[in-house]
Design a protein around this motif. Structure first.
Motif, mmCIF file in Angstrom:
data_model
loop_
_atom_site.group_PDB
_atom_site.id
_atom_site.type_symbol
_atom_site.label_atom_id
_atom_site.label_comp_id
_atom_site.label_asym_id
_atom_site.label_seq_id
_atom_site.Cartn_x
_atom_site.Cartn_y
_atom_site.Cartn_z
ATOM 1 N N ILE A 1 22.946 70.827 40.894
ATOM 2 C CA ILE A 1 21.546 71.187 40.689
ATOM 3 C C ILE A 1 20.825 71.302 42.029
ATOM 4 O O ILE A 1 20.072 72.246 42.267
ATOM 5 C CB ILE A 1 20.855 70.165 39.765
ATOM 6 N N ASP B 1 19.155 74.705 43.553
ATOM 7 C CA ASP B 1 17.773 74.775 44.032
ATOM 8 C C ASP B 1 17.723 75.350 45.448
ATOM 9 O O ASP B 1 16.878 76.187 45.759
ATOM 10 C CB ASP B 1 17.114 73.396 44.019
ATOM 11 N N CYS C 1 18.474 79.108 45.230
ATOM 12 C CA CYS C 1 17.330 79.827 44.650
ATOM 13 C C CYS C 1 16.210 79.971 45.672
ATOM 14 O O CYS C 1 15.540 81.003 45.725
ATOM 15 C CB CYS C 1 16.822 79.116 43.403
ATOM 16 N N PHE D 1 17.178 73.944 34.733
ATOM 17 C CA PHE D 1 16.163 74.984 34.588
ATOM 18 C C PHE D 1 14.919 74.496 33.872
ATOM 19 O O PHE D 1 13.930 75.212 33.796
ATOM 20 C CB PHE D 1 16.743 76.232 33.915
ATOM 21 N N THR E 1 10.841 71.169 39.774
ATOM 22 C CA THR E 1 11.304 71.713 41.054
ATOM 23 C C THR E 1 11.793 73.142 40.899
ATOM 24 O O THR E 1 11.394 74.027 41.668
ATOM 25 C CB THR E 1 12.433 70.840 41.637
ATOM 26 N N ARG E 2 12.643 73.393 39.913
ATOM 27 C CA ARG E 2 13.178 74.747 39.712
ATOM 28 C C ARG E 2 12.066 75.710 39.337
ATOM 29 O O ARG E 2 12.015 76.839 39.806
ATOM 30 C CB ARG E 2 14.265 74.736 38.649
#
Length: 74
Positions: free
Chosen positions: A17, A21, A24, A43, A47-48
Motif C-alpha cells: 500500500i 501510494d 500514484c 483505495f 491518503t490515497r
C-alpha cells in the motif's frame, strides 16, 4: 535527469500500500491500475484519496484508468 527503474521486495500488504501510494504520487499524466478486485490496496484510505484528488485536479488532461474483474470494492 530521468530516474532509473529500480525494484524492491515488498513484505506484506502495508508495504504494498505504501509503495502504491508512492507510485500514484509520481504519476505525471496517466495512471493505469490493474487488480483483481482492489479489495486490499488501500483505495478507501484518506491518503490515497488525497493523492488521487491532487493528481486529478492538477490538470484537466490527467486520467486514472482502472482495470478490475470485480468492481464491488471500488
Amino acid at each position: 535527469m530521468v530516474n532509473q527503474p529500480s525494484s524492491q521486495a515488498l513484505h506484506g500488504n502495508q508495504e504494498f500500500i505504501t509503495a502504491l501510494d508512492t507510485l500514484c504520487s509520481m504519476a505525471q499524466q496517466n495512471l493505469y491500475l490493474f487488480d483483481k478486485d482492489f479489495a486490499q490496496q488501500g483505495f478507501n484510505s484518506v491518503t490515497r484519496f488525497e493523492i488521487l484528488h491532487k493528481f486529478l485536479l492538477a490538470s484537466t488532461t490527467h486520467r486514472v484508468y482502472f482495470l478490475v474483474h470485480d468492481a464491488r470494492y471500488l
